[in-house]
Design an enzyme around this catalytic site. Structure first.
Site, mmCIF file in Angstrom:
data_model
loop_
_atom_site.group_PDB
_atom_site.id
_atom_site.type_symbol
_atom_site.label_atom_id
_atom_site.label_comp_id
_atom_site.label_asym_id
_atom_site.label_seq_id
_atom_site.Cartn_x
_atom_site.Cartn_y
_atom_site.Cartn_z
ATOM 1 N N ILE A 88 0.845 -1.200 0.000
ATOM 2 C CA ILE A 88 0.000 0.000 0.000
ATOM 3 C C ILE A 88 0.878 1.247 0.000
ATOM 4 O O ILE A 88 0.669 2.173 -0.795
ATOM 5 C CB ILE A 88 -0.946 0.001 1.217
ATOM 6 C CG1 ILE A 88 -1.744 -1.293 1.255
ATOM 7 C CG2 ILE A 88 -1.888 1.198 1.146
ATOM 8 C CD1 ILE A 88 -2.472 -1.510 2.559
ATOM 9 N N TYR A 89 1.860 1.269 0.871
ATOM 10 C CA TYR A 89 2.786 2.403 0.919
ATOM 11 C C TYR A 89 3.532 2.548 -0.403
ATOM 12 O O TYR A 89 3.604 3.636 -0.979
ATOM 13 C CB TYR A 89 3.778 2.201 2.063
ATOM 14 C CG TYR A 89 4.781 3.320 2.202
ATOM 15 C CD1 TYR A 89 4.392 4.554 2.704
ATOM 16 C CD2 TYR A 89 6.111 3.140 1.835
ATOM 17 C CE1 TYR A 89 5.307 5.590 2.839
ATOM 18 C CE2 TYR A 89 7.035 4.158 1.967
ATOM 19 C CZ TYR A 89 6.630 5.387 2.469
ATOM 20 O OH TYR A 89 7.546 6.404 2.585
#
Length: 243
Positions: free
Chosen positions: A152-153
Protein backbone atom coordinates in the site's frame (compact mmCIF):
# COMPACT_ATOMS: atom_id res chain seq x y z
CA UNK A 1 25.28 28.80 -4.45
CA UNK A 2 25.55 32.20 -2.72
CA UNK A 3 22.27 33.88 -1.77
CA UNK A 4 20.21 31.15 -3.43
CA UNK A 5 17.55 31.50 -0.73
CA UNK A 6 17.66 35.25 -0.11
CA UNK A 7 14.07 36.56 0.01
CA UNK A 8 12.67 33.09 -0.67
CA UNK A 9 9.49 31.97 1.07
CA UNK A 10 8.95 28.24 1.53
CA UNK A 11 5.92 26.25 2.68
CA UNK A 12 6.65 22.85 4.23
CA UNK A 13 3.90 20.38 5.11
CA UNK A 14 4.35 17.86 7.89
CA UNK A 15 6.78 20.39 9.36
CA UNK A 16 6.39 19.59 13.05
CA UNK A 17 8.69 16.56 12.97
CA UNK A 18 10.96 14.35 10.91
CA UNK A 19 11.98 15.37 7.39
CA UNK A 20 9.65 18.38 7.42
CA UNK A 21 11.23 19.84 10.55
CA UNK A 22 14.76 19.09 9.34
CA UNK A 23 14.00 20.78 6.01
CA UNK A 24 12.55 23.78 7.83
CA UNK A 25 15.72 24.13 9.88
CA UNK A 26 17.93 23.74 6.81
CA UNK A 27 16.04 26.35 4.79
CA UNK A 28 16.05 28.80 7.67
CA UNK A 29 19.81 28.33 8.00
CA UNK A 30 20.10 29.29 4.32
CA UNK A 31 18.17 32.52 4.91
CA UNK A 32 14.71 31.54 3.67
CA UNK A 33 11.44 32.34 5.39
CA UNK A 34 9.47 29.18 6.16
CA UNK A 35 5.77 28.63 6.76
CA UNK A 36 5.50 25.43 8.76
CA UNK A 37 2.31 23.48 8.05
CA UNK A 38 1.04 20.72 10.28
CA UNK A 39 -2.09 19.73 12.16
CA UNK A 40 -0.23 19.74 15.51
CA UNK A 41 -0.76 23.34 16.59
CA UNK A 42 0.94 23.03 19.98
CA UNK A 43 4.10 21.64 18.40
CA UNK A 44 4.09 24.37 15.76
CA UNK A 45 3.75 27.11 18.37
CA UNK A 46 6.65 25.74 20.37
CA UNK A 47 8.86 25.25 17.33
CA UNK A 48 8.26 28.65 15.77
CA UNK A 49 9.05 30.38 19.07
CA UNK A 50 12.33 28.46 19.11
CA UNK A 51 13.23 28.90 15.43
CA UNK A 52 12.99 32.68 15.25
CA UNK A 53 11.25 35.40 13.30
CA UNK A 54 11.65 33.82 9.86
CA UNK A 55 9.55 30.83 10.89
CA UNK A 56 5.78 31.06 11.09
CA UNK A 57 3.09 28.41 11.03
CA UNK A 58 -0.25 27.47 9.56
CA UNK A 59 -2.44 24.75 11.05
CA UNK A 60 -3.83 22.45 8.36
CA UNK A 61 -5.37 19.01 8.55
CA UNK A 62 -4.59 17.65 5.09
CA UNK A 63 -7.11 14.83 5.59
CA UNK A 64 -9.91 17.36 5.98
CA UNK A 65 -10.99 18.49 2.49
CA UNK A 66 -11.93 22.01 3.62
CA UNK A 67 -8.77 22.55 5.61
CA UNK A 68 -6.65 21.19 2.76
CA UNK A 69 -8.34 23.47 0.22
CA UNK A 70 -7.84 26.54 2.41
CA UNK A 71 -4.13 25.99 3.04
CA UNK A 72 -2.59 27.86 0.10
CA UNK A 73 -5.12 30.74 -0.04
CA UNK A 74 -4.83 31.35 3.69
CA UNK A 75 -1.03 31.29 3.63
CA UNK A 76 -1.05 33.81 0.77
CA UNK A 77 -3.06 36.14 3.00
CA UNK A 78 -0.08 36.19 5.38
CA UNK A 79 2.93 36.12 3.02
CA UNK A 80 3.44 38.00 -0.23
CA UNK A 81 4.26 34.94 -2.33
CA UNK A 82 5.40 31.33 -2.21
CA UNK A 83 8.66 30.35 -3.91
CA UNK A 84 8.95 26.78 -2.63
CA UNK A 85 6.31 24.20 -1.77
CA UNK A 86 7.62 21.07 -0.08
CA UNK A 87 4.82 18.49 0.05
CA UNK A 88 6.25 16.32 2.77
CA UNK A 89 3.37 15.13 4.98
CA UNK A 90 2.70 11.41 4.72
CA UNK A 91 1.98 8.22 6.56
CA UNK A 92 3.06 4.59 6.40
CA UNK A 93 1.46 1.15 6.30
CA UNK A 94 3.64 -1.93 6.16
CA UNK A 95 2.85 -5.60 5.93
CA UNK A 96 0.62 -7.65 3.68
CA UNK A 97 -2.43 -6.10 2.06
CA UNK A 98 -4.73 -8.36 4.09
CA UNK A 99 -3.16 -7.15 7.34
CA UNK A 100 -4.72 -3.70 7.05
CA UNK A 101 -8.22 -2.23 6.70
CA UNK A 102 -10.08 -0.30 4.00
CA UNK A 103 -10.18 2.76 6.27
CA UNK A 104 -6.40 2.67 6.72
CA UNK A 105 -5.95 2.35 2.95
CA UNK A 106 -8.19 5.38 2.39
CA UNK A 107 -6.26 7.42 4.95
CA UNK A 108 -2.90 6.58 3.39
CA UNK A 109 -3.96 7.34 -0.16
CA UNK A 110 -5.70 10.55 0.90
CA UNK A 111 -2.58 11.83 2.67
CA UNK A 112 0.23 10.40 0.53
CA UNK A 113 -1.41 11.00 -2.86
CA UNK A 114 -4.60 13.05 -2.87
CA UNK A 115 -3.38 15.81 -0.53
CA UNK A 116 -0.18 16.19 -2.57
CA UNK A 117 -2.14 16.54 -5.80
CA UNK A 118 -4.53 19.03 -4.18
CA UNK A 119 -1.68 21.14 -2.75
CA UNK A 120 0.08 21.23 -6.13
CA UNK A 121 -3.21 22.04 -7.85
CA UNK A 122 -3.67 24.96 -5.44
CA UNK A 123 -0.16 26.39 -5.86
CA UNK A 124 0.08 26.11 -9.65
CA UNK A 125 -1.88 29.28 -10.58
CA UNK A 126 0.16 31.37 -8.13
CA UNK A 127 3.51 30.08 -9.39
CA UNK A 128 2.43 30.25 -13.04
CA UNK A 129 1.38 33.87 -12.61
CA UNK A 130 4.79 34.67 -11.10
CA UNK A 131 6.61 32.63 -13.75
CA UNK A 132 8.78 30.80 -11.25
CA UNK A 133 8.71 28.37 -8.34
CA UNK A 134 9.87 25.07 -6.93
CA UNK A 135 7.73 22.12 -5.91
CA UNK A 136 9.38 19.23 -4.11
CA UNK A 137 7.52 16.12 -2.95
CA UNK A 138 8.80 13.65 -0.39
CA UNK A 139 8.53 10.29 -2.13
CA UNK A 140 10.42 7.10 -1.21
CA UNK A 141 12.71 4.50 -2.66
CA UNK A 142 9.56 2.36 -2.36
CA UNK A 143 8.20 4.38 -5.28
CA UNK A 144 10.85 2.93 -7.59
CA UNK A 145 10.63 -0.82 -7.17
CA UNK A 146 7.91 -3.30 -6.17
CA UNK A 147 8.29 -3.25 -2.40
CA UNK A 148 6.24 -6.35 -1.77
CA UNK A 149 6.42 -6.15 2.03
CA UNK A 150 4.61 -2.77 2.04
CA UNK A 151 2.37 -2.80 -1.07
CA UNK A 152 0.00 0.00 0.00
CA UNK A 153 2.79 2.40 0.92
CA UNK A 154 4.78 1.47 -2.15
CA UNK A 155 1.72 1.90 -4.36
CA UNK A 156 1.12 5.39 -2.99
CA UNK A 157 4.71 6.38 -3.73
CA UNK A 158 4.63 4.93 -7.25
CA UNK A 159 1.64 7.19 -7.84
CA UNK A 160 3.69 10.17 -6.65
CA UNK A 161 6.59 9.25 -8.93
CA UNK A 162 4.24 9.30 -11.92
CA UNK A 163 2.60 12.54 -10.79
CA UNK A 164 5.92 14.35 -10.31
CA UNK A 165 7.23 13.27 -13.70
CA UNK A 166 4.01 14.44 -15.38
CA UNK A 167 3.90 17.79 -13.58
CA UNK A 168 7.55 18.51 -14.27
CA UNK A 169 6.76 18.39 -17.96
CA UNK A 170 3.50 20.37 -17.66
CA UNK A 171 5.09 23.22 -15.69
CA UNK A 172 8.57 23.41 -17.22
CA UNK A 173 7.58 26.19 -19.63
CA UNK A 174 6.57 28.35 -16.65
CA UNK A 175 10.03 27.96 -15.04
CA UNK A 176 8.46 25.91 -12.26
CA UNK A 177 10.70 23.05 -11.23
CA UNK A 178 8.96 19.92 -9.95
CA UNK A 179 11.00 17.23 -8.26
CA UNK A 180 10.92 14.51 -5.65
CA UNK A 181 13.26 13.33 -2.95
CA UNK A 182 13.17 9.55 -2.49
CA UNK A 183 14.77 8.40 0.76
CA UNK A 184 15.36 4.94 2.03
CA UNK A 185 14.47 4.25 5.67
CA UNK A 186 14.66 7.46 7.71
CA UNK A 187 14.63 7.78 11.49
CA UNK A 188 11.17 9.34 11.87
CA UNK A 189 7.66 8.78 13.18
CA UNK A 190 6.86 6.74 10.05
CA UNK A 191 8.97 3.91 11.45
CA UNK A 192 6.68 3.59 14.46
CA UNK A 193 4.89 0.74 12.65
CA UNK A 194 8.09 -1.20 12.11
CA UNK A 195 8.56 -4.27 14.32
CA UNK A 196 11.07 -3.47 17.06
CA UNK A 197 13.31 -6.33 15.94
CA UNK A 198 13.50 -4.87 12.41
CA UNK A 199 14.40 -1.45 13.82
CA UNK A 200 17.08 -2.96 16.02
CA UNK A 201 18.65 -4.83 13.13
CA UNK A 202 18.51 -1.77 10.88
CA UNK A 203 20.28 0.36 13.47
CA UNK A 204 22.95 -2.28 14.04
CA UNK A 205 23.91 -2.44 10.37
CA UNK A 206 23.61 1.29 9.71
CA UNK A 207 20.47 0.78 7.66
CA UNK A 208 18.81 4.06 8.59
CA UNK A 209 19.49 7.68 7.62
CA UNK A 210 18.65 10.84 9.55
CA UNK A 211 16.08 13.49 8.54
CA UNK A 212 18.96 15.97 8.34
CA UNK A 213 20.56 13.89 5.57
CA UNK A 214 17.40 14.28 3.50
CA UNK A 215 17.13 18.00 4.27
CA UNK A 216 20.69 18.61 3.08
CA UNK A 217 19.85 16.88 -0.21
CA UNK A 218 16.72 19.04 -0.61
CA UNK A 219 18.75 22.22 -0.13
CA UNK A 220 21.17 20.97 -2.79
CA UNK A 221 18.29 20.33 -5.21
CA UNK A 222 16.74 23.74 -4.64
CA UNK A 223 20.00 25.66 -4.92
CA UNK A 224 20.84 24.61 -8.49
CA UNK A 225 20.67 27.33 -11.13
CA UNK A 226 17.23 27.80 -12.66
CA UNK A 227 18.11 25.91 -15.83
CA UNK A 228 18.78 22.70 -13.89
CA UNK A 229 16.20 20.37 -12.34
CA UNK A 230 17.20 17.40 -10.23
CA UNK A 231 13.95 15.61 -10.89
CA UNK A 232 14.43 12.69 -8.53
CA UNK A 233 17.14 12.25 -5.96
CA UNK A 234 17.32 8.83 -4.28
CA UNK A 235 19.15 8.93 -0.95
CA UNK A 236 19.87 5.67 0.86
CA UNK A 237 21.73 4.27 3.84
CA UNK A 238 24.98 2.94 2.45
CA UNK A 239 24.12 -0.59 3.59
CA UNK A 240 20.68 -0.59 1.97
CA UNK A 241 20.69 -3.55 -0.42
CA UNK A 242 17.07 -4.15 -1.41
CA UNK A 243 17.16 -2.13 -4.62
Amino acid sequence: MPDAFADKIAVVTGAASGIGLATTRALLAEGAQVVMVDRNESALKELTSELGSKACYHVTDLLDPTSCAQMVPEILEVVSHIDILHCNAGTYIGGDLTDTTPDAIDRMLNLNVNAVMKNVHAICPHMQERGTGDIIVTCSVAGHFPTYWEPIYSGSKWAITSFVQCMRRQLASSDIRVAQISPGPVVSALLADWPEENLRKAREIGGLIEPEDVAEAIVFMLSRRRGVTIRDLIILPSTFDRV
